[in-house]
Scaffold this motif. Structure first.
Motif, PDB file in Angstrom:
ATOM      1  N   ASN A  72      41.813  53.358  20.537  1.00 27.69           N
ATOM      2  CA  ASN A  72      41.285  53.587  21.903  1.00 27.69           C
ATOM      3  C   ASN A  72      40.669  52.384  22.485  1.00 27.69           C
ATOM      4  OD1 ASN A  72      42.474  56.026  22.101  1.00 27.69           O
ATOM      5  ND2 ASN A  72      40.591  57.060  21.665  1.00 27.69           N
ATOM      6  N   GLN A  73      39.605  51.781  21.616  1.00 24.69           N
ATOM      7  CA  GLN A  73      38.977  50.776  21.828  1.00 24.69           C
ATOM      8  C   GLN A  73      39.870  49.410  22.018  1.00 24.69           C
ATOM      9  OE1 GLN A  73      35.871  50.255  18.672  1.00 24.69           O
ATOM     10  NE2 GLN A  73      34.765  52.107  19.428  1.00 24.69           N
ATOM     11  N   LEU A  74      40.726  49.348  21.328  1.00 29.36           N
ATOM     12  CA  LEU A  74      41.718  48.249  21.310  1.00 29.36           C
ATOM     13  C   LEU A  74      42.376  48.173  22.688  1.00 29.36           C
ATOM     14  CD1 LEU A  74      43.164  47.895  17.541  1.00 29.36           C
ATOM     15  CD2 LEU A  74      41.629  46.578  18.625  1.00 29.36           C
ATOM     16  N   GLU A  75      42.857  49.464  22.855  1.00 32.58           N
ATOM     17  CA  GLU A  75      43.571  49.522  24.324  1.00 32.58           C
ATOM     18  C   GLU A  75      42.701  49.356  25.469  1.00 32.58           C
ATOM     19  OE1 GLU A  75      46.853  50.398  24.986  1.00 32.58           O
ATOM     20  OE2 GLU A  75      46.987  50.388  22.725  1.00 32.58           O
ATOM     21  N   VAL A  76      41.485  49.713  25.413  1.00 33.16           N
ATOM     22  CA  VAL A  76      40.475  49.368  26.520  1.00 33.16           C
ATOM     23  C   VAL A  76      40.440  47.809  26.535  1.00 33.16           C
ATOM     24  CG1 VAL A  76      38.141  49.440  27.274  1.00 33.16           C
ATOM     25  CG2 VAL A  76      39.211  51.483  26.434  1.00 33.16           C
ATOM     26  N   LEU A  77      40.253  47.191  25.099  1.00 38.07           N
ATOM     27  CA  LEU A  77      40.119  45.799  25.126  1.00 38.07           C
ATOM     28  C   LEU A  77      41.299  45.029  25.628  1.00 38.07           C
ATOM     29  CD1 LEU A  77      38.227  45.283  21.686  1.00 38.07           C
ATOM     30  CD2 LEU A  77      37.361  44.956  23.866  1.00 38.07           C
ATOM     31  N   ARG A  78      42.618  45.640  25.253  1.00 33.54           N
ATOM     32  CA  ARG A  78      43.891  45.308  25.820  1.00 33.54           C
ATOM     33  C   ARG A  78      43.774  44.956  27.353  1.00 33.54           C
ATOM     34  NH1 ARG A  78      46.181  48.214  21.522  1.00 33.54           N
ATOM     35  NH2 ARG A  78      46.877  46.706  19.649  1.00 33.54           N
ATOM     36  N   GLY A  79      43.420  46.320  27.843  1.00 35.80           N
ATOM     37  CA  GLY A  79      43.281  46.333  29.247  1.00 35.80           C
ATOM     38  C   GLY A  79      42.474  45.140  30.119  1.00 35.80           C
ATOM     39  N   LEU A  84      41.358  40.638  32.656  1.00 34.86           N
ATOM     40  CA  LEU A  84      40.660  39.270  32.672  1.00 34.86           C
ATOM     41  C   LEU A  84      41.773  38.113  33.058  1.00 34.86           C
ATOM     42  CD1 LEU A  84      38.010  39.493  29.963  1.00 34.86           C
ATOM     43  CD2 LEU A  84      37.604  39.210  32.420  1.00 34.86           C
ATOM     44  N   ARG A  85      42.846  38.069  32.299  1.00 31.42           N
ATOM     45  CA  ARG A  85      43.976  37.363  32.208  1.00 31.42           C
ATOM     46  C   ARG A  85      44.528  37.066  33.972  1.00 31.42           C
ATOM     47  NH1 ARG A  85      47.024  38.833  28.580  1.00 31.42           N
ATOM     48  NH2 ARG A  85      46.200  37.819  27.178  1.00 31.42           N
ATOM     49  N   GLY A  86      44.891  38.226  34.457  1.00 32.06           N
ATOM     50  CA  GLY A  86      44.897  38.413  35.715  1.00 32.06           C
ATOM     51  C   GLY A  86      44.138  37.781  36.692  1.00 32.06           C
ATOM     52  N   ASP A  87      42.857  38.045  36.535  1.00 33.55           N
ATOM     53  CA  ASP A  87      41.855  37.748  37.264  1.00 33.55           C
ATOM     54  C   ASP A  87      41.777  36.200  37.141  1.00 33.55           C
ATOM     55  OD1 ASP A  87      41.290  40.256  37.962  1.00 33.55           O
ATOM     56  OD2 ASP A  87      39.366  40.457  36.856  1.00 33.55           O
ATOM     57  N   GLY A  88      41.992  35.592  35.972  1.00 31.91           N
ATOM     58  CA  GLY A  88      42.002  34.301  35.881  1.00 31.91           C
ATOM     59  C   GLY A  88      43.205  33.543  36.355  1.00 31.91           C
ATOM     60  N   ARG A  93      44.986  30.538  41.337  1.00 31.33           N
ATOM     61  CA  ARG A  93      45.727  30.457  42.553  1.00 31.33           C
ATOM     62  C   ARG A  93      44.754  30.307  43.518  1.00 31.33           C
ATOM     63  NH1 ARG A  93      48.891  34.342  39.774  1.00 31.33           N
ATOM     64  NH2 ARG A  93      47.753  36.069  40.792  1.00 31.33           N
ATOM     65  N   ASP A  94      43.725  30.969  43.647  1.00 30.10           N
ATOM     66  CA  ASP A  94      42.697  30.833  44.683  1.00 30.10           C
ATOM     67  C   ASP A  94      42.063  29.413  44.619  1.00 30.10           C
ATOM     68  OD1 ASP A  94      43.115  33.406  45.410  1.00 30.10           O
ATOM     69  OD2 ASP A  94      41.397  34.352  44.216  1.00 30.10           O
ATOM     70  N   VAL A  95      41.836  28.772  43.595  1.00 31.17           N
ATOM     71  CA  VAL A  95      41.239  27.413  43.721  1.00 31.17           C
ATOM     72  C   VAL A  95      42.361  26.392  43.870  1.00 31.17           C
ATOM     73  CG1 VAL A  95      40.671  25.779  41.900  1.00 31.17           C
ATOM     74  CG2 VAL A  95      39.446  28.138  41.782  1.00 31.17           C
ATOM     75  N   ALA A  96      43.682  26.861  43.608  1.00 31.47           N
ATOM     76  CA  ALA A  96      44.729  25.813  43.946  1.00 31.47           C
ATOM     77  C   ALA A  96      44.676  26.002  45.603  1.00 31.47           C
ATOM     78  CB  ALA A  96      46.077  26.252  43.291  1.00 31.47           C
ATOM     79  N   THR A  97      44.737  27.281  45.945  1.00 37.41           N
ATOM     80  CA  THR A  97      44.847  27.144  47.530  1.00 37.41           C
ATOM     81  C   THR A  97      43.880  26.771  48.197  1.00 37.41           C
ATOM     82  OG1 THR A  97      45.930  29.460  47.108  1.00 37.41           O
ATOM     83  CG2 THR A  97      44.883  29.079  49.394  1.00 37.41           C
ATOM     84  N   LEU A  98      42.492  26.896  47.667  1.00 33.68           N
ATOM     85  CA  LEU A  98      41.308  26.292  48.093  1.00 33.68           C
ATOM     86  C   LEU A  98      41.451  24.749  48.374  1.00 33.68           C
ATOM     87  CD1 LEU A  98      38.332  28.563  46.897  1.00 33.68           C
ATOM     88  CD2 LEU A  98      39.277  28.353  49.462  1.00 33.68           C
ATOM     89  N   GLN A  99      41.996  24.115  46.987  1.00 37.68           N
ATOM     90  CA  GLN A  99      42.181  22.764  47.043  1.00 37.68           C
ATOM     91  C   GLN A  99      43.021  22.338  47.924  1.00 37.68           C
ATOM     92  OE1 GLN A  99      43.002  22.363  42.911  1.00 37.68           O
ATOM     93  NE2 GLN A  99      41.099  21.998  42.302  1.00 37.68           N
ATOM     94  N   GLN A 100      44.356  23.110  48.124  1.00 36.42           N
ATOM     95  CA  GLN A 100      45.342  22.545  49.005  1.00 36.42           C
ATOM     96  C   GLN A 100      44.728  22.562  50.485  1.00 36.42           C
ATOM     97  OE1 GLN A 100      48.316  21.255  48.313  1.00 36.42           O
ATOM     98  NE2 GLN A 100      48.384  20.830  50.384  1.00 36.42           N
ATOM     99  N   GLY A 101      43.953  23.789  50.658  1.00 40.78           N
ATOM    100  CA  GLY A 101      43.400  23.861  52.415  1.00 40.78           C
ATOM    101  C   GLY A 101      42.422  22.770  52.484  1.00 40.78           C
ATOM    102  N   GLN A 102      41.685  22.318  51.363  1.00 35.28           N
ATOM    103  CA  GLN A 102      40.650  21.420  51.780  1.00 35.28           C
ATOM    104  C   GLN A 102      41.464  20.020  51.898  1.00 35.28           C
ATOM    105  OE1 GLN A 102      37.279  21.519  51.895  1.00 35.28           O
ATOM    106  NE2 GLN A 102      37.179  19.459  52.583  1.00 35.28           N
ATOM    107  N   LYS A 103      42.447  19.949  51.015  1.00 31.81           N
ATOM    108  CA  LYS A 103      43.263  18.529  51.107  1.00 31.81           C
ATOM    109  C   LYS A 103      43.888  18.528  52.561  1.00 31.81           C
ATOM    110  CE  LYS A 103      47.093  16.048  49.114  1.00 31.81           C
ATOM    111  NZ  LYS A 103      48.188  16.166  48.168  1.00 31.81           N
ATOM    112  N   ASP A 104      44.433  19.714  53.103  1.00 31.43           N
ATOM    113  CA  ASP A 104      44.961  19.783  54.379  1.00 31.43           C
ATOM    114  C   ASP A 104      44.043  19.324  55.512  1.00 31.43           C
ATOM    115  OD1 ASP A 104      47.445  20.131  53.141  1.00 31.43           O
ATOM    116  OD2 ASP A 104      47.492  22.310  53.450  1.00 31.43           O
TER     117      ASP A 104
END
Length: 255
Positions: A72-79, A84-88, A93-104
């Motif tokens: 169960n702990q492993l499943e929680v850790l996997r989740g 975290l991977r999704g958030d990362g 993507r957010d950083v890339a969007t901000l960078q592109q927005g700043q560039k534009d």
């Protein structure tokens, strides 16, 4: 005597029978004791085995629970890792969007800044530096002439010459201002504008056309004499110009 002898003979045999029964009884008792001891030993062994087996079952159950909790702990850790991977990835993507927005934004700022900065302009064979306001006002006025809005064009070009008396657009602005005035039938205003252009910029490429337009404005005012003098000036000052060719035809029509 015979009876006594018979009795005497029978005594050892009886005694022997009694001895055999006693031994048998002792043997039976001993056997029973050993069987009982064996039973007790076996019962104890079975009890110990049962206790050991119960302990093993409990240990196995505990181990199973531990494994289940660990799973169960492993499943929680996997989740959590997946989140975290999704958030990362989202963060990237957010950083890339901000960078592109700043560039534009920087690019847009640079573009606007360049538009506001004075720039070199090439017009009618002349080069000069003009501000963004000058360029915008001149371009808007020329667009108005193309659309037949002579009032707006005349106002815009008049404002341009008033706000920037020494503008590099001066000669070209006066030429088109005269045309706008002619278009709105302000022939007197057109005469003055074209005359100012030729007087201030006699070597400008638009000067011959300005003299021709000046003569046409004078003709519209029924001032034929002045129109002919203007055409003579055109033929004398700019004999090789296209305007001079048209001026000859116009002069012939005034005779």
């Amino acid at each position: 005597m015979a009876a006594a002898a018979a009795l005497a003979l029978s005594l050892p045999a009886a005694h022997a029978g009694l001895f055999d029964d006693e031994e048998a009884r002792k043997a039976i008792l001993d056997l029973r004791a050993r069987i009982q001891a064996n039973d007790e030993t076996a019962s104890k062994a079975i009890a110990e085995l049962v206790a050991t087996n119960t302990q093993l079952v409990q240990q196995v159950a505990t181990l199973q629970r531990s494994l289940l909790e660990l799973n169960n702990q492993l499943e929680v850790l996997r989740g959590e890792v997946a989140k975290l991977r999704g958030d990362g990835e989202q963060l990237l993507r957010d950083v890339a969007t901000l960078q592109q927005g700043q560039k534009d934004a920087n690019q847009n700022f640079d573009d606007r800044l360049r538009k506001l900065e004075p720039q070199k302009v090439a017009l009618d064979g002349r080069e000069f530096v003009a501000s963004s306001d000058e360029r915008q006002l001149y371009d808007a006025s020329i667009a108005a002439i193309r659309n037949g809005d002579f009032d707006s064009a005349a106002k815009g070009l008049g404002d341009l010459l008033e706000r920037w008396p020494t503008t590099g657009y001066g000669a070209s602005a006066r030429f088109w201002l005269g045309n706008a005035q002619y278009g709105k039938r302000d022939y007197k205003g057109a005469v003055g504008t074209f005359r100012d252009l030729v007087k201030a910029n006699p070597d400008h490429p638009k000067a011959p056309e300005a003299l021709l337009a000046l003569a046409n404005s004078q003709a519209e005012m029924k001032d034929t004499r002045s129109a002919r003098r203007t055409l003579d000036e055109l033929l004398k000052s700019y004999p090789d110009s296209e305007a001079a060719t048209a001026g000859k035809e116009r002069l012939a029509s005034l005779k």
